[in-house]
Write an enzyme that holds these catalytic residues in place. Structure first.
Site, PDB file in Angstrom:
ATOM      1  N   HIS A 271       0.866  -1.192   0.000  1.00 43.59           N
ATOM      2  CA  HIS A 271       0.000   0.000   0.000  1.00 43.59           C
ATOM      3  C   HIS A 271       0.905   1.245   0.000  1.00 43.59           C
ATOM      4  O   HIS A 271       1.745   1.398  -0.883  1.00 43.59           O
ATOM      5  CB  HIS A 271      -0.925  -0.106   1.224  1.00 43.59           C
ATOM      6  CG  HIS A 271      -2.069   0.866   1.266  1.00 43.59           C
ATOM      7  ND1 HIS A 271      -2.511   1.578   0.180  1.00 43.59           N
ATOM      8  CD2 HIS A 271      -2.874   1.270   2.304  1.00 43.59           C
ATOM      9  CE1 HIS A 271      -3.530   2.353   0.531  1.00 43.59           C
ATOM     10  NE2 HIS A 271      -3.756   2.198   1.817  1.00 43.59           N
ATOM     11  N   HIS A 318      -2.344  -2.525  -9.447  1.00 47.72           N
ATOM     12  CA  HIS A 318      -3.367  -1.998  -8.532  1.00 47.72           C
ATOM     13  C   HIS A 318      -4.467  -3.028  -8.368  1.00 47.72           C
ATOM     14  O   HIS A 318      -4.761  -3.792  -9.289  1.00 47.72           O
ATOM     15  CB  HIS A 318      -3.960  -0.681  -9.062  1.00 47.72           C
ATOM     16  CG  HIS A 318      -4.637   0.099  -7.991  1.00 47.72           C
ATOM     17  ND1 HIS A 318      -5.957  -0.089  -7.661  1.00 47.72           N
ATOM     18  CD2 HIS A 318      -4.157   1.040  -7.134  1.00 47.72           C
ATOM     19  CE1 HIS A 318      -6.259   0.722  -6.664  1.00 47.72           C
ATOM     20  NE2 HIS A 318      -5.191   1.419  -6.318  1.00 47.72           N
ATOM     21  N   ARG A 327      -3.647   9.915 -10.792  1.00 49.65           N
ATOM     22  CA  ARG A 327      -2.801  10.607  -9.808  1.00 49.65           C
ATOM     23  C   ARG A 327      -1.337  10.576 -10.269  1.00 49.65           C
ATOM     24  O   ARG A 327      -0.577  11.489  -9.992  1.00 49.65           O
ATOM     25  CB  ARG A 327      -2.963   9.948  -8.420  1.00 49.65           C
ATOM     26  CG  ARG A 327      -4.397   9.978  -7.904  1.00 49.65           C
ATOM     27  CD  ARG A 327      -4.564   9.153  -6.642  1.00 49.65           C
ATOM     28  NE  ARG A 327      -4.262   7.743  -6.867  1.00 49.65           N
ATOM     29  CZ  ARG A 327      -4.246   6.807  -5.927  1.00 49.65           C
ATOM     30  NH1 ARG A 327      -4.497   7.143  -4.661  1.00 49.65           N
ATOM     31  NH2 ARG A 327      -3.984   5.551  -6.212  1.00 49.65           N
ATOM     32  N   ARG A 399      -3.933  11.228   3.497  1.00 51.07           N
ATOM     33  CA  ARG A 399      -4.981  10.202   3.558  1.00 51.07           C
ATOM     34  C   ARG A 399      -5.947  10.447   4.729  1.00 51.07           C
ATOM     35  O   ARG A 399      -7.130  10.078   4.683  1.00 51.07           O
ATOM     36  CB  ARG A 399      -4.330   8.820   3.616  1.00 51.07           C
ATOM     37  CG  ARG A 399      -5.222   7.592   3.582  1.00 51.07           C
ATOM     38  CD  ARG A 399      -6.302   7.622   2.530  1.00 51.07           C
ATOM     39  NE  ARG A 399      -5.865   7.741   1.137  1.00 51.07           N
ATOM     40  CZ  ARG A 399      -5.694   6.733   0.292  1.00 51.07           C
ATOM     41  NH1 ARG A 399      -5.940   5.511   0.684  1.00 51.07           N
ATOM     42  NH2 ARG A 399      -5.339   6.945  -0.958  1.00 51.07           N
ATOM     43  N   ARG A 419     -18.784  -6.714  10.976  1.00 55.86           N
ATOM     44  CA  ARG A 419     -18.486  -8.051  11.499  1.00 55.86           C
ATOM     45  C   ARG A 419     -18.807  -9.102  10.441  1.00 55.86           C
ATOM     46  O   ARG A 419     -19.818  -9.813  10.535  1.00 55.86           O
ATOM     47  CB  ARG A 419     -19.345  -8.273  12.753  1.00 55.86           C
ATOM     48  CG  ARG A 419     -18.823  -9.206  13.848  1.00 55.86           C
ATOM     49  CD  ARG A 419     -18.464 -10.525  13.341  1.00 55.86           C
ATOM     50  NE  ARG A 419     -18.042 -11.452  14.357  1.00 55.86           N
ATOM     51  CZ  ARG A 419     -17.574 -12.659  14.065  1.00 55.86           C
ATOM     52  NH1 ARG A 419     -17.440 -13.039  12.812  1.00 55.86           N
ATOM     53  NH2 ARG A 419     -17.226 -13.479  15.024  1.00 55.86           N
TER      54      ARG A 419
HETATM   55  N1  CMX Z   1       5.236  -6.492  -9.848  1.00 57.14           N
HETATM   56  C1  CMX Z   1       5.349  -7.845  -9.833  1.00 57.14           C
HETATM   57  N2  CMX Z   1       4.294  -8.665  -9.646  1.00 57.14           N
HETATM   58  C2  CMX Z   1       3.085  -8.086  -9.513  1.00 57.14           C
HETATM   59  C3  CMX Z   1       2.888  -6.702  -9.562  1.00 57.14           C
HETATM   60  C4  CMX Z   1       4.043  -5.884  -9.717  1.00 57.14           C
HETATM   61  N3  CMX Z   1       3.969  -4.537  -9.697  1.00 57.14           N
HETATM   62  N4  CMX Z   1       1.576  -6.420  -9.414  1.00 57.14           N
HETATM   63  C5  CMX Z   1       0.952  -7.615  -9.241  1.00 57.14           C
HETATM   64  N5  CMX Z   1       1.867  -8.611  -9.296  1.00 57.14           N
HETATM   65  C6  CMX Z   1       1.650 -10.041  -9.057  1.00 57.14           C
HETATM   66  C7  CMX Z   1       1.117 -10.229  -7.645  1.00 57.14           C
HETATM   67  O1  CMX Z   1       2.184 -10.207  -6.698  1.00 57.14           O
HETATM   68  C8  CMX Z   1       0.391 -11.554  -7.761  1.00 57.14           C
HETATM   69  O2  CMX Z   1       1.365 -12.573  -7.748  1.00 57.14           O
HETATM   70  P1  CMX Z   1       1.096 -13.968  -6.936  1.00 57.14           P
HETATM   71  O3  CMX Z   1      -0.185 -14.519  -7.495  1.00 57.14           O
HETATM   72  O4  CMX Z   1       2.305 -14.774  -7.234  1.00 57.14           O
HETATM   73  O5  CMX Z   1       0.957 -13.585  -5.499  1.00 57.14           O
HETATM   74  C9  CMX Z   1      -0.198 -11.476  -9.177  1.00 57.14           C
HETATM   75  O6  CMX Z   1       0.614 -10.523  -9.882  1.00 57.14           O
HETATM   76  C10 CMX Z   1      -1.649 -11.027  -9.234  1.00 57.14           C
HETATM   77  O7  CMX Z   1      -1.769  -9.771  -8.610  1.00 57.14           O
HETATM   78  P2  CMX Z   1      -2.930  -8.744  -9.058  1.00 57.14           P
HETATM   79  O8  CMX Z   1      -4.230  -9.443  -8.943  1.00 57.14           O
HETATM   80  O9  CMX Z   1      -2.577  -8.128 -10.367  1.00 57.14           O
HETATM   81  O10 CMX Z   1      -2.768  -7.593  -7.985  1.00 57.14           O
HETATM   82  P3  CMX Z   1      -3.349  -7.551  -6.497  1.00 57.14           P
HETATM   83  O11 CMX Z   1      -4.698  -6.916  -6.577  1.00 57.14           O
HETATM   84  O12 CMX Z   1      -3.224  -8.852  -5.808  1.00 57.14           O
HETATM   85  O13 CMX Z   1      -2.324  -6.549  -5.802  1.00 57.14           O
HETATM   86  C11 CMX Z   1      -0.922  -4.653  -5.687  1.00 57.14           C
HETATM   87  C12 CMX Z   1      -2.287  -5.181  -6.126  1.00 57.14           C
HETATM   88  C13 CMX Z   1      -0.948  -3.124  -5.772  1.00 57.14           C
HETATM   89  C14 CMX Z   1      -0.671  -5.055  -4.243  1.00 57.14           C
HETATM   90  C15 CMX Z   1       0.162  -5.243  -6.619  1.00 57.14           C
HETATM   91  O14 CMX Z   1      -0.054  -4.788  -7.929  1.00 57.14           O
HETATM   92  C16 CMX Z   1       1.564  -4.883  -6.182  1.00 57.14           C
HETATM   93  O15 CMX Z   1       2.131  -5.587  -5.333  1.00 57.14           O
HETATM   94  N6  CMX Z   1       2.156  -3.762  -6.719  1.00 57.14           N
HETATM   95  C17 CMX Z   1       3.443  -3.283  -6.257  1.00 57.14           C
HETATM   96  C18 CMX Z   1       3.311  -2.565  -4.921  1.00 57.14           C
HETATM   97  C19 CMX Z   1       2.618  -1.228  -5.078  1.00 57.14           C
HETATM   98  O16 CMX Z   1       2.937  -0.430  -5.949  1.00 57.14           O
HETATM   99  N7  CMX Z   1       1.653  -0.930  -4.191  1.00 57.14           N
HETATM  100  C20 CMX Z   1       0.981   0.390  -4.149  1.00 57.14           C
HETATM  101  C21 CMX Z   1      -0.467   0.370  -4.628  1.00 57.14           C
HETATM  102  C22 CMX Z   1      -1.079   1.754  -4.542  1.00 57.14           C
HETATM  103  C23 CMX Z   1      -1.263   2.161  -3.095  1.00 57.14           C
HETATM  104  O17 CMX Z   1      -2.049   1.524  -2.380  1.00 57.14           O
HETATM  105  O18 CMX Z   1      -0.604   3.103  -2.649  1.00 57.14           O
END
Ligand code: CMX
Length: 439
Positions: A271, A318, A327, A399, A419
């Site tokens: 996040h 995301h 953004r 936030r 809940r």
């Molecule tokens: N790099 C590498 N792998 C990624 C990825 C990235 N940027 N984004 C998603 N994936 C991977 C996930 O880790 C997941 O792998 P596993 O199945 O092996 O666990 C797979 O792709 C599916 O993920 P998803 O359904 O596309 O994404 P989620 O909804 O589960 O997660 C998020 C979303 C943001 C946590 C993920 O894209 C991520 O980890 N991004 C990098 C961290 C980041 O930038 N976070 C900030 C988000 C914005 C905020 O809240 O501030």
């Protein structure tokens, strides 16, 4: 007299009453269905919350009370010589549903300036941490220390009537938001500037004063803080910081306890902490190459290497968005105007050219596009803020605007204790197997 509180009572309370009536009358209406995958995907896409302040569209991005980010930048009041919206305005908009006038925003600035007194024990608590404590740990703990000031907690102890919950939530929210810039700046100056603190300047706007207390004199940095504080403020209700604030608040924990919980969620690397991780990742890449600006081939190779090591590319992907985060685009526009030749900013733009293409070839990744965190650090570095462990605190100050505006709405709507039902995997297996047999 508090004009914003009067406005909320006049505008929002009748709306809250209407919403409650509507929910009561239409409670049986089916909104959607979910399956086992939905449960195991972190409840993505399952409608389970009401959040009035903003709504997220996967393709278009966030809208605050119906206004997109470009519209906010155009329509929200600015300072006379300023080009970026004042975050006081987005708070007003989220709370009341109406665009504020210049005078409305000016009133909020003054209201917060009047309330911005941080008790000494909060600074003492911050000072008791080792300097090495992460700034988000200090920030969350400082919010807990501020809880001694909660008017909601005191009124509850004294037997407050349910209909008054929103008023005390409002008071706590306004006090808390007013005090956060001072707390954030204190943590920054203590951790990185030898505790050389800077007194607030009550003549400045809320974000301008934050920039001033952090120790940044450049007007460009003040403008950046206004934009930054506006666009990071809300992203509907299901993200971890918003949801945890709301969840904890549903137990009638006061706004201090609730926000601190939200900040602990924001401090997670998936996040808000991703904003520091982006800069760390880019600096690691540069270090590996011996410094300088990496070529696009080198960026591509580093992305693939990061993924092969079982790590994520911070700032990309995301849970809801399926396009470039508006953004990110707003920050890119700011950079094009103020620092088009900055090396780090240019690296961020090069990554934007390469990463979506590479991540797009990995089928499990649902969104290969950049999120808000992909750009923010490079703007801060441009103005000299190199201490990237601090970046998430700035995200947190912003936030607070959205999640606390929502908390006032939660209490005005009389939303209940949250809940959801949980089950064991064994329960799921037995239930599904039994259904298969009877089918
Ligand atoms: N790099 C590498 N792998 C990624 C990825 C990235 N940027 N984004 C998603 N994936 C991977 C996930 O880790 C997941 O792998 P596993 O199945 O092996 O666990 C797979 O792709 C599916 O993920 P998803 O359904 O596309 O994404 P989620 O909804 O589960 O997660 C998020 C979303 C943001 C946590 C993920 O894209 C991520 O980890 N991004 C990098 C961290 C980041 O930038 N976070 C900030 C988000 C914005 C905020 O809240 O501030």
């Amino acid at each position: 007299m508090d004009k914003l509180k009067d406005k909320f009572a006049e505008l929002a309370l009748p709306k809250a009453a209407q919403i409650k009536e509507y929910i009561k009358a239409n409670g049986e209406f089916v909104l959607g269905q979910y399956n086992l995958d939905s449960v195991f995907s972190g409840e993505k896409g399952m409608i389970g919350l009401i959040t009035e302040t903003s709504l997220l569209d996967p393709e278009e991005g966030i809208r605050f009370r119906g206004y997109s980010i470009p519209e906010l930048r155009d329509k929200l009041p600015k300072l006379k010589n300023g080009n970026e919206p004042l975050p006081e305005g987005v708070f007003y908009l989220m709370l009341t549903g109406e665009l504020p006038t210049d005078e409305d925003v000016h009133d909020v600035t003054n209201n917060w300036a009047r309330r911005a007194i941080v008790p000494k024990h909060v600074f003492n608590l911050i000072d008791s941490f080792p300097i090495s404590a992460h700034p988000m740990t200090q920030f969350s703990a400082a919010i807990m220390a501020l809880q001694t000031e909660s008017e909601f907690a005191e009124a509850y102890r004294n037997g407050m009537n349910k209909k008054d919950y929103w008023e005390y939530t409002y008071e706590d929210t306004m006090n808390l938001i007013a005090r956060l810039p001072r707390v954030a700046a204190y943590i920054y100056r203590r951790t990185y500037k030898n505790s050389d603190h800077i007194e607030p300047n009550a003549k400045l706007d809320w974000a301008g004063n934050l920039a001033h207390m952090l120790g940044y004199k450049d007007d460009g940095f003040k403008e950046l803080m206004r934009l930054y504080m506006t666009i990071h403020s809300d992203h509907e209700g299901g993200n971890v910081s918003a949801h945890s604030t709301h969840l904890v608040g549903s137990a009638l924990s006061d706004p201090y306890l609730s926000l601190s919980a939200g900040m602990n969620g924001l401090a997670g690397p998936l996040h808000g902490l991703a904003n520091q991780e982006v800069i760390r990742w880019v600096l690691d890449l540069q270090k590996e190459l011996g410094g300088g600006k990496p070529s696009k081939d080198q960026i591509k190779a580093y992305i693939l290497k990061t993924i092969s090591e079982g790590k994520v590319i911070p700032g990309y992907g995301h849970a809801v968005l399926r396009k470039t985060d508006p953004r990110f685009t707003a920050q890119m526009e700011f950079a094009k105007k103020h620092m088009p030749n900055d090396e780090l900013v240019n690296i961020v733009w090069d990554i934007y050219e390469i990463a979506p293409e590479v991540l797009g070839t990995i089928s499990k990744i649902k969104n290969p596009w950049p999120n808000v965190d992909a750009h923010s650090g490079s703007l801060l570095v441009h103005y000299g803020m190199m201490e990237y462990d601090f970046y998430t605190v700035l995200f947190g100050v912003s936030r607070a605007l959205g999640v606390l505006a929502s908390l006032i709405w939660d209490r005005a709507l009389g939303l209940p204790l949250e809940r959801p039902k949980s089950v064991t995997f064994d329960w799921i297996k037995k239930t599904i197997d039994a259904k298969k047999v009877s089918a």
